[in-house]
Design an enzyme around this catalytic site. Structure first.
Site, PDB file in Angstrom:
ATOM      1  N   ARG A  47       0.809  -1.215   0.000  1.00  0.00           N
ATOM      2  CA  ARG A  47       0.000   0.000   0.000  1.00  0.00           C
ATOM      3  C   ARG A  47       0.839   1.262   0.000  1.00  0.00           C
ATOM      4  O   ARG A  47       0.270   2.357   0.060  1.00  0.00           O
ATOM      5  CB  ARG A  47      -0.850   0.026   1.270  1.00  0.00           C
ATOM      6  CG  ARG A  47      -2.231  -0.516   1.108  1.00  0.00           C
ATOM      7  CD  ARG A  47      -2.784  -0.622   2.507  1.00  0.00           C
ATOM      8  NE  ARG A  47      -4.146  -0.268   2.622  1.00  0.00           N
ATOM      9  CZ  ARG A  47      -5.128  -1.163   2.683  1.00  0.00           C
ATOM     10  NH1 ARG A  47      -4.899  -2.432   2.567  1.00  0.00           N
ATOM     11  NH2 ARG A  47      -6.350  -0.747   2.851  1.00  0.00           N
TER      12      ARG A  47
ATOM     13  N   ARG B  31     -21.600  -3.150   4.055  1.00  0.00           N
ATOM     14  CA  ARG B  31     -20.891  -4.450   4.068  1.00  0.00           C
ATOM     15  C   ARG B  31     -21.089  -5.211   5.387  1.00  0.00           C
ATOM     16  O   ARG B  31     -21.087  -4.634   6.457  1.00  0.00           O
ATOM     17  CB  ARG B  31     -19.396  -4.209   3.871  1.00  0.00           C
ATOM     18  CG  ARG B  31     -18.570  -5.467   4.139  1.00  0.00           C
ATOM     19  CD  ARG B  31     -17.166  -5.337   3.711  1.00  0.00           C
ATOM     20  NE  ARG B  31     -16.471  -4.209   4.287  1.00  0.00           N
ATOM     21  CZ  ARG B  31     -15.265  -3.822   3.894  1.00  0.00           C
ATOM     22  NH1 ARG B  31     -14.647  -4.463   2.937  1.00  0.00           N
ATOM     23  NH2 ARG B  31     -14.684  -2.778   4.455  1.00  0.00           N
TER      24      ARG B  31
END
Ligand code: AP5
Length: 210
Positions: free
Chosen positions: A89, A123
């Protein structure tokens, strides 16, 4: 065989797609987010260090992440390559990975910011098996979770405010990683909006998996 990387912003569908393609590639999913959440739940030193970063939508320091990846890659199931989900990342993480693993392909799943907030705030996950669902887009089937023992969990960092912080972290610190792999000729850009199965098929085609 080398490893592959599933790359993209929060909520792009990296975890959803990893579950669908791992049985086709034979490579285990290595999700730094899942590893960190397990460490937080177990109260390990890594978990205690990671918790506040994760809750605010910031990145956990590179040295912590690189250490857990180095350890994970020594496990026997990683011998033939893995499917990285949410790692690397940052550019330093990508450079550290270049030194310890061979990368065959990087799949960048592209989804606009506007769509991401709705995806993440809706989610939920089945705790025993890790399958990912969504209140509207991918609800739990009437027959229940395929694992047979559904237990719903929602992530502490899935509030709208934290999602927006995670998106700015992504644009500032993570998106340059795509250019790193593009320069190496490894990047495949996949449209992550639309039918989940069609996106899986596009990823498998990019990987050259029949
Ligand atoms: P992490 O757990 O990696 O989270 P993330 O990258 O923010 O990604 P998500 O898991 O939120 O999204 P996803 O792309 O997997 O989407 P999903 O498939 O679930 O990281 C969490 C935190 O840990 C970070 O903020 C950071 O603090 C730390 N961290 C982790 N790795 C790190 C690292 N390497 N370095 C430093 N810090 C690190 O899908 C999302 C929703 O959309 C689901 O409900 C799903 O059902 C739905 N959906 C999926 N596909 C579709 C579709 N095609 N259409 C409609 N809905 C869809």
């Amino acid at each position: 065989m080398g490893s592959i990387i599933l790359f993209g912003p929060p909520g792009a569908g990296k975890g959803t797609q990893a579950q669908r393609i791992l049985d086709r590639t034979g490579q285990p999913q290595v999700s730094t987010g899942d590893m960190l959440r397990a460490a937080v739940a177990a109260g390990t030193p890594v978990g205690m260090e990671a918790k506040s970063y994760m809750e605010s939508g910031a990145l956990v320091p590179d040295e912590v992440i690189v250490r857990i990846i180095e350890e994970r890659l020594t496990e026997p199931d990683a011998a033939n390559g893995v499917m990285f989900d949410g790692f690397p990342r940052t550019i330093p993480q990508a450079e550290a990975l270049d030194a310890i693993a061979t990368i065959d392909a990087v799949i960048a799943i592209e989804v606009p910011d506007d769509e991401i907030v709705g995806r993440i705030t809706g989610r939920y996950t089945c705790k025993p098996c890790g399958r990912v669902f969504h209140d509207v887009h991918l609800p739990l089937p009437p027959s229940g979770c395929p694992c047979g023992t559904f237990v719903e969990v929602r992530r502490a960092d899935d509030s709208e405010a934290t999602v927006r912080a995670r998106l700015s972290t992504y644009h500032e610190q993570t998106s340059p990683v795509a250019e790193h792999y593009d320069r190496a000729g490894l990047l495949h850009r996949i449209d992550g909006v639309g039918d989940v199965d069609q996106i899986s098929n596009a990823i498998l085609a990019a990987l050259g998996v029949e």
